[in-house]
Design a protein around this motif. Sequence first.
Motif, short mmCIF file in Angstrom:
data_model
loop_
_atom_site.label_atom_id
_atom_site.label_comp_id
_atom_site.label_asym_id
_atom_site.label_seq_id
_atom_site.Cartn_x
_atom_site.Cartn_y
_atom_site.Cartn_z
N ALA A 309 0.85 -1.19 0.00
CA ALA A 309 0.00 0.00 0.00
C ALA A 309 0.88 1.24 0.00
O ALA A 309 1.60 1.51 0.96
N VAL A 310 0.85 1.98 -1.10
CA VAL A 310 1.59 3.23 -1.22
C VAL A 310 0.61 4.30 -1.66
O VAL A 310 -0.11 4.12 -2.64
N ALA A 311 0.57 5.40 -0.94
CA ALA A 311 -0.28 6.50 -1.34
C ALA A 311 0.31 7.14 -2.59
O ALA A 311 1.45 7.61 -2.58
N GLY A 312 -0.44 7.16 -3.69
CA GLY A 312 0.06 7.72 -4.93
C GLY A 312 -0.16 6.78 -6.09
O GLY A 312 -0.88 5.78 -6.01
N TYR A 313 0.47 7.11 -7.19
CA TYR A 313 0.33 6.34 -8.43
C TYR A 313 1.62 5.56 -8.65
O TYR A 313 2.68 6.16 -8.87
N VAL A 314 1.54 4.24 -8.63
CA VAL A 314 2.73 3.39 -8.69
C VAL A 314 2.74 2.62 -9.99
O VAL A 314 1.86 1.79 -10.25
N GLY A 315 3.73 2.90 -10.82
CA GLY A 315 3.92 2.16 -12.06
C GLY A 315 5.07 1.20 -11.93
O GLY A 315 6.12 1.54 -11.39
N VAL A 316 4.88 -0.05 -12.41
CA VAL A 316 5.88 -1.11 -12.24
C VAL A 316 6.32 -1.61 -13.61
O VAL A 316 5.48 -2.02 -14.42
N GLY A 317 7.63 -1.58 -13.87
CA GLY A 317 8.17 -2.07 -15.13
C GLY A 317 8.54 -3.54 -15.06
O GLY A 317 8.49 -4.17 -14.00
N GLN A 318 8.95 -4.08 -16.20
CA GLN A 318 9.32 -5.50 -16.27
C GLN A 318 10.65 -5.75 -15.57
O GLN A 318 11.44 -4.84 -15.34
N ALA A 319 10.89 -7.02 -15.23
CA ALA A 319 12.17 -7.41 -14.64
C ALA A 319 13.23 -7.49 -15.72
O ALA A 319 12.96 -7.92 -16.85
N ALA A 320 14.44 -7.04 -15.38
CA ALA A 320 15.52 -7.06 -16.36
C ALA A 320 16.85 -7.09 -15.63
O ALA A 320 16.93 -6.86 -14.42
N ALA A 321 17.92 -7.39 -16.39
CA ALA A 321 19.27 -7.36 -15.82
C ALA A 321 19.64 -5.92 -15.47
O ALA A 321 19.07 -4.96 -16.00
N ALA A 322 20.61 -5.77 -14.58
CA ALA A 322 20.96 -4.44 -14.07
C ALA A 322 21.33 -3.46 -15.18
O ALA A 322 21.03 -2.28 -15.10
N GLY A 323 21.95 -3.95 -16.23
CA GLY A 323 22.38 -3.06 -17.30
C GLY A 323 21.34 -2.87 -18.39
O GLY A 323 21.62 -2.20 -19.39
N GLU A 324 20.16 -3.43 -18.22
CA GLU A 324 19.14 -3.39 -19.28
C GLU A 324 17.80 -2.92 -18.73
O GLU A 324 16.75 -3.53 -18.98
N LEU A 325 17.81 -1.83 -17.99
CA LEU A 325 16.62 -1.39 -17.27
C LEU A 325 15.87 -0.26 -17.97
O LEU A 325 14.86 0.21 -17.44
N ARG A 326 16.33 0.17 -19.13
CA ARG A 326 15.69 1.33 -19.76
C ARG A 326 14.23 1.06 -20.09
O ARG A 326 13.35 1.89 -19.80
N VAL A 327 13.94 -0.10 -20.66
CA VAL A 327 12.55 -0.43 -21.00
C VAL A 327 11.70 -0.51 -19.73
O VAL A 327 10.57 -0.03 -19.69
N SER A 328 12.26 -1.10 -18.67
CA SER A 328 11.52 -1.21 -17.41
C SER A 328 11.18 0.18 -16.87
O SER A 328 10.07 0.41 -16.39
N LEU A 329 12.13 1.13 -16.97
CA LEU A 329 11.88 2.50 -16.50
C LEU A 329 10.79 3.17 -17.34
O LEU A 329 9.88 3.82 -16.79
N LEU A 330 10.85 3.01 -18.66
CA LEU A 330 9.83 3.60 -19.53
C LEU A 330 8.46 3.00 -19.25
O LEU A 330 7.45 3.72 -19.20
#
Length: 449
Positions: A309-330
Amino acid sequence: MLLHELLDDPALGLEVLVPGRTDRPVRWVHSIEVADPGEFLRGGEVVLTTGAWQRLGQTPAAWVAEVAGAGAIAIGFGRLLPADEPPAELVAAATERGLTCFVVPVAVPFVQLAEAFVAAKRVEWEAPLRSQLEHHGAIVAALCAERGVDSVLRVLRRRLRIEVAVVAGTTTHGPVPEAGCPVALIGEGLADASLVLPRPLAELDVDVQAAVSSAMPFLALELERERAVRATEQRYAWEVVEWIATGAPAASVTARLELLGVPVERRLRCLVVRGAAPDAVASVLAPYLLVERADDVVCLVGEDVSRVAVAGYVGVGQAAAAGELRVSLLQARHAADALAARGVEGWLTHEQLASPAVLLAAQDPAVLRALAHTVLGGVLDSDRDRGTELVVSLRAFLDGGGRWQETADALHVHINTLRHRMKRVEELTGRSLASTADRVDLFLALRAL
């Protein structure tokens, strides 16, 4: 030093003739042989004499009266020869005045009593300093073993046996004492920081006040150090999030994340939280990395993060390797945008966002109504004015995968009736049901309704 401590010193071998009150503190040990000793005394002294003032014509009773009147607490008579005894009149006067009276052996010079007193006072005077040095040393040792405000507080609690806490902005170190009394910590950027005591500082024992005062610079320095470290880490963290967003080389991103303590061997997810304070997010998610970026709080969490439970709007990206997180952030940012656009607080994953229904739900209701009427306006008018049931038939046809007979059976109409209705839909909308693109437009327009 109390009088009985001087009298009981075995190295002095004093013989007490009149006990008097031996629980009184000794202010000084003073040798006096003048006939009128009162003007040389300030009170609280142990007066030493050999009775030489008798040769000046002074009587023992009068001499004792002056000594007692000046506030002395004891008289010590020094033997010059083993057979010497104090005048009986002196002993009687001391008894009458309530003064302690004792005999000093021939072998003990008066200076030895003064030295014993000074030595005892030195220990007494040095005790607070030694205590403060020990306290100072304990804090230094604790900080050598473990840096931080909490380390200093543990020493304070253990040595002073009182509850103490530090409040710095929204951060609290230790349990705050009930009816706590804050004392401001002085340091750069510490206007919001204070040490909280169980009682006002002025009401505490002097030793406790001194210990607290000596600890406060350590607390201020540790707070400043921790804030400087957090500011540096936050700057590095902000930079690595920018690297992720701009697609920096994986090796650079991974090296920076490892430097910040993120477990780069694990698969990670990006979370974007909007409309919530960073401290609130950190307290419930305990992320590996947390960065304030524009209006968002960006977090890196483990692949198996649980919905909380977090007050606010929470968007969750896909799981990825540490060096491949750009898509998860988008993905996470897009999901947070979708929730914020609808004004619905909650938790939205990229898998849920992949549904066209969720994409539509992220739009403004007025925009959706405009979309529906732009595509289906003629169909809606026909159903309203003529009762043609074109919308129901179109929805059933598209949901049924465009299978004519199955759709006709589901609607309980003849297949030719269904064909006629769909032809009428094509005429009114300008879309062809044979075109996949046109079918998508019609499907989204129906969803927008």
